[in-house]
Write a protein that holds these residues in place. Structure first.
Motif, short mmCIF file in Angstrom:
data_model
loop_
_atom_site.label_atom_id
_atom_site.label_comp_id
_atom_site.label_asym_id
_atom_site.label_seq_id
_atom_site.Cartn_x
_atom_site.Cartn_y
_atom_site.Cartn_z
N GLU A 43 -17.98 -5.30 9.54
CA GLU A 43 -18.46 -5.29 8.15
C GLU A 43 -18.29 -3.93 7.47
O GLU A 43 -18.22 -3.85 6.25
N ASN A 44 -18.22 -2.84 8.24
CA ASN A 44 -18.11 -1.51 7.60
C ASN A 44 -16.71 -0.91 7.75
O ASN A 44 -16.54 0.30 7.75
N LEU A 45 -15.71 -1.78 7.84
CA LEU A 45 -14.32 -1.30 7.89
C LEU A 45 -13.51 -1.94 6.76
O LEU A 45 -13.48 -3.17 6.62
N PHE A 46 -12.88 -1.08 5.95
CA PHE A 46 -11.93 -1.54 4.93
C PHE A 46 -10.54 -0.99 5.27
O PHE A 46 -10.42 0.07 5.89
N VAL A 47 -9.51 -1.73 4.90
CA VAL A 47 -8.13 -1.26 5.07
C VAL A 47 -7.50 -1.30 3.67
O VAL A 47 -7.53 -2.34 3.00
N VAL A 48 -6.96 -0.17 3.22
CA VAL A 48 -6.52 -0.11 1.82
C VAL A 48 -5.10 0.45 1.66
O VAL A 48 -4.77 1.01 0.61
N ASP A 49 -4.28 0.31 2.68
CA ASP A 49 -2.91 0.80 2.52
C ASP A 49 -1.94 -0.38 2.49
O ASP A 49 -2.35 -1.54 2.36
N ALA A 50 -0.65 -0.10 2.64
CA ALA A 50 0.36 -1.15 2.49
C ALA A 50 0.26 -2.22 3.57
O ALA A 50 0.86 -3.29 3.43
N SER A 51 -0.51 -1.96 4.62
CA SER A 51 -0.60 -2.96 5.69
C SER A 51 -1.27 -4.25 5.21
O SER A 51 -1.06 -5.30 5.81
N VAL A 52 -2.07 -4.21 4.16
CA VAL A 52 -2.79 -5.42 3.76
C VAL A 52 -1.92 -6.35 2.89
O VAL A 52 -2.32 -7.50 2.64
N LEU A 53 -0.77 -5.90 2.43
CA LEU A 53 0.03 -6.73 1.52
C LEU A 53 0.45 -8.03 2.23
O LEU A 53 1.15 -7.97 3.25
N PRO A 54 0.07 -9.19 1.71
CA PRO A 54 0.46 -10.43 2.38
C PRO A 54 1.93 -10.79 2.16
O PRO A 54 2.51 -11.55 2.93
N THR A 55 2.52 -10.24 1.09
CA THR A 55 3.96 -10.45 0.84
C THR A 55 4.55 -9.12 0.37
O THR A 55 3.84 -8.28 -0.18
N SER A 56 5.85 -8.98 0.57
CA SER A 56 6.49 -7.71 0.18
C SER A 56 7.06 -7.76 -1.23
O SER A 56 7.46 -6.73 -1.76
N ALA A 57 7.14 -8.97 -1.82
CA ALA A 57 7.83 -9.13 -3.11
C ALA A 57 9.22 -8.50 -3.03
O ALA A 57 9.71 -8.22 -1.94
N ALA A 58 9.84 -8.26 -4.15
CA ALA A 58 11.15 -7.58 -4.11
C ALA A 58 11.15 -6.41 -5.07
O ALA A 58 12.18 -6.05 -5.63
N VAL A 59 9.97 -5.83 -5.26
CA VAL A 59 9.86 -4.59 -6.04
C VAL A 59 9.14 -3.55 -5.19
O VAL A 59 8.49 -3.88 -4.20
N ASN A 60 9.21 -2.29 -5.62
CA ASN A 60 8.63 -1.19 -4.87
C ASN A 60 7.11 -1.39 -4.75
O ASN A 60 6.45 -1.82 -5.68
N PRO A 61 6.54 -1.00 -3.59
CA PRO A 61 5.15 -1.40 -3.30
C PRO A 61 4.04 -0.48 -3.80
O PRO A 61 2.88 -0.91 -3.88
N ALA A 62 4.32 0.79 -4.11
CA ALA A 62 3.24 1.79 -4.20
C ALA A 62 2.21 1.46 -5.28
O ALA A 62 1.00 1.68 -5.07
N LEU A 63 2.63 0.97 -6.44
CA LEU A 63 1.65 0.69 -7.49
C LEU A 63 0.70 -0.43 -7.06
O LEU A 63 -0.50 -0.39 -7.36
N THR A 64 1.24 -1.41 -6.33
CA THR A 64 0.39 -2.52 -5.87
C THR A 64 -0.58 -2.03 -4.79
O THR A 64 -1.75 -2.43 -4.77
N VAL A 65 -0.11 -1.13 -3.92
CA VAL A 65 -1.01 -0.53 -2.92
C VAL A 65 -2.15 0.19 -3.64
O VAL A 65 -3.33 0.03 -3.31
#
Ligand SMILES: Cc1cc2nc3c(=O)[nH]c(=O)nc-3n(C[C@H](O)[C@H](O)[C@H](O)COP(=O)(O)OP(=O)(O)OC[C@H]3O[C@@H](n4cnc5c(N)ncnc54)[C@H](O)[C@@H]3O)c2cc1C
Length: 509
Positions: free
Chosen positions: A464-486
């Motif tokens: 309950e006290n762990l969050f993950v907030v980097d690119a590892s949580v993205l469920p899809t990669s889409a086909a555009v650059n990821p940083a803004l979505t991260v």
């Protein structure tokens, strides 16, 4: 082992996810420490020297990763304050609205997200402000709805690129100004080089250090600890709560016990840290009851293309100002989607020589000076077999690239387009596993705890006290650059934490 003074929140990693989360949570007054394995990138002549960067790899890590068969390779995975964004191309583009829903490709489908684009829109808008994104709405037919226009005008095209833009338009394409986090005057003032893959030393790139982290550190309750490499997370006996973060610094081991742990070490290292923290209660690693950690590694299928006219020089310095999404939602002929096209930072003979070691640089310069350099990017589909794991202390990456029909289709369509607009020669080279720039998916977010490691607010289903907030949580990669979505997801998670602490509903405004 030393115990550190108490903190409320430990953020692991100061890259796009960690720094943006810190910026979002800082005003709460919580005592926050950011543990960053790297040091700040200091200005020196090599930071603008293409030979040092590309041929000698002076900013690359010394580490090796391994293929399942045992072959070693040196990955372009960067450990600095600000993470990979210190070298990024600063294209800060939103996922398209369609990317949040399942997409059918020729060779498979994406699962979609647990929420739609409208849910993300307010946070996209806020991170565009934080990262001072420059762009122009109304040029790209695939652009999703924006609640606010870009505050700053786009980075101007150089003359050769303005010419390419016009040629593409005349051919019926829809080139658009790339949304960029770059103050071009400041960048060029330091040295006349491209910025894509060149390290930023606070010289005009809007990155995780210069924007997210700078905003967080303006608050007295936030501290940054550099050269602090987290090696393990500990849990209580039941495995339900993270009780301690263990890290090494200057040969000493430290242990802190924050009430909240926020993991943002990048998609490969965050997954490895959870796996390396396995204990009696969590024998398969932390946050891994659903056996998702390390799986679904994605990295985009992408290629560099040199579009050449032997008699036309490209005198650009930075080049990277336009993109095309004409084949993003379909192939332009009613077939499945192919991907995004954007310019690369200007390629020089010195950069080409890093790939073509036996060719004289002077000949490569002749080639490079006549080329306009493109980046073709297609979605990588999530597969549980595409994985990263630890074999003892070895990092093993088994990237199963997927959806190659889309990438091959994009290359074929763009060859046609580029020839039609006056580039008779188009040389294409794929990027491979040594360039894990767009790594994501290894601690996936989802609404079903049986199929995901974190919930739609980025909180671990198991702790309950762990969050993950980097690119590892993205469920899809889409086909555009990821940083803004991260960044948008990290800010959204920070608002969730603030709202839940204050007992108020989350609000993006
Ligand atoms: C050359 C290049 C060009 C790119 N261009 C673009 C672009 O134009 N647009 C775009 O959207 N994206 C681009 N990207 C990708 C973008 O930079 C990443 O998607 C983004 O930085 C991911 O954010 P993150 O928080 O997941 O990881 P990072 O930003 O990499 O942050 C992870 C941080 O964690 C630290 N860390 C790792 N392990 C530990 C540990 N054990 N303890 C403590 N700290 C640790 C790292 O040092 C790093 O600072 C590019 C990347 C590269 C390499």
């Amino acid at each position: 082992m030393k115990a550190n003074e108490s903190v409320d929140v430990a953020i692991i990693g100061s890259g796009m996810g960690g720094a943006t989360f810190a910026a979002g949570l800082a005003p709460s007054g919580a005592r926050i420490v950011i543990l960053e394995r790297g040091e700040r990138l200091i200005d020196r002549p090599e930071t603008r020297d293409a030979r040092a960067i590309f041929q000698r790899g002076v900013f690359r890590p010394k580490e090796m990763w391994y293929e399942p068969g045992g072959d070693a390779f040196n990955p372009g995975n960067y450990y600095y304050v600000g993470g990979a964004t210190k070298l990024y191309g600063a294209v800060l583009i939103r996922y398209r609205a369609q990317d949040f829903r399942p997409i059918q490709y020729a060779e498979g489908a994406t699962p979609g997200w647990p929420f739609d684009y409208d849910e993300m829109e307010p946070w996209y808008s806020r991170v565009e402000a934080l990262y001072r994104v420059r762009g122009q709405l109304g040029e790209d037919p695939t652009e999703p709805k924006h609640s606010n226009p870009y505050v700053f005008p786009p980075v101007p095209d150089e003359p050769a690129i303005a010419d390419v833009r016009e040629r593409l338009k005349r051919a019926g394409m829809h080139p658009f100004s790339l949304p960029l986090g770059v103050d071009i005057d400041r960048w060029l003032n330091r040295a006349k080089t491209p910025w894509d893959a060149f390290p930023d030393t606070n010289a005009g790139k809007m990155d995780a250090e210069t924007c997210g982290l700078a905003s967080a550190l303006a608050h007295d309750n936030v501290t940054l600890e550099t050269s602090a490499r987290v090696i393990k997370l500990e849990t209580d006996a039941a495995g339900k709560r993270i009780t301690a973060v263990v890290y090494e610094k200057n040969g000493e081991t430290f242990r802190i016990a924050p009430s909240l742990v926020v993991l943002a070490a990048g998609a490969v290292n965050s997954a490895l840290l959870l796996l390396a923290s396995a204990n009696g209660a969590m024998p398969n690693g932390l946050a891994n009851c659903a056996d998702q950690v390390g799986r679904h590694f994605m990295n985009h299928n992408s290629s560099a293309a040199l579009a050449i006219h032997p008699l036309r020089r490209n005198g650009s310095i930075y080049q990277k100002t336009i993109g095309c999404n004409d084949f993003y939602l379909d192939d332009g002929r009613g077939g499945p989607p192919l991907g995004n096209v954007q310019l690369l930072g200007k390629i020089s003979g010195a950069i080409l020589k890093s790939q073509l070691r036996w060719s004289p640089e002077i000949a490569l310069d002749l080639l490079a000076n006549r080329a306009v350099d493109f980046y073709f990017m297609s979605e990588d589909l999530p597969s549980p077999e595409s994985r990263v794991w630890l074999d003892g202390s070895r990092v093993v990456l088994d990237w199963r690239a997927s959806n190659m029909a889309a990438q091959n289709g994009l290359i074929a369509r763009m060859r046609e387009v580029l020839r039609a607009v006056g580039f008779p020669i188009v040389l294409v080279k794929p990027f491979d596993r040594r360039t894990p720039s767009h790594q994501c998916g290894t601690i996936r977010m989802g609404a079903d705890p049986a199929k995901a490691a974190v919930d739609p607010d980025c909180r671990s289903y198991d702790h309950e006290n762990l969050f993950v907030v980097d690119a590892s949580v993205l469920p899809t990669s889409a086909a555009v650059n990821p940083a803004l979505t991260v960044a948008a997801l990290a800010l959204r998670a920070a608002d969730y934490v603030r709202g839940s602490e204050l007992g108020q509903p989350r609000s993006a405004n």
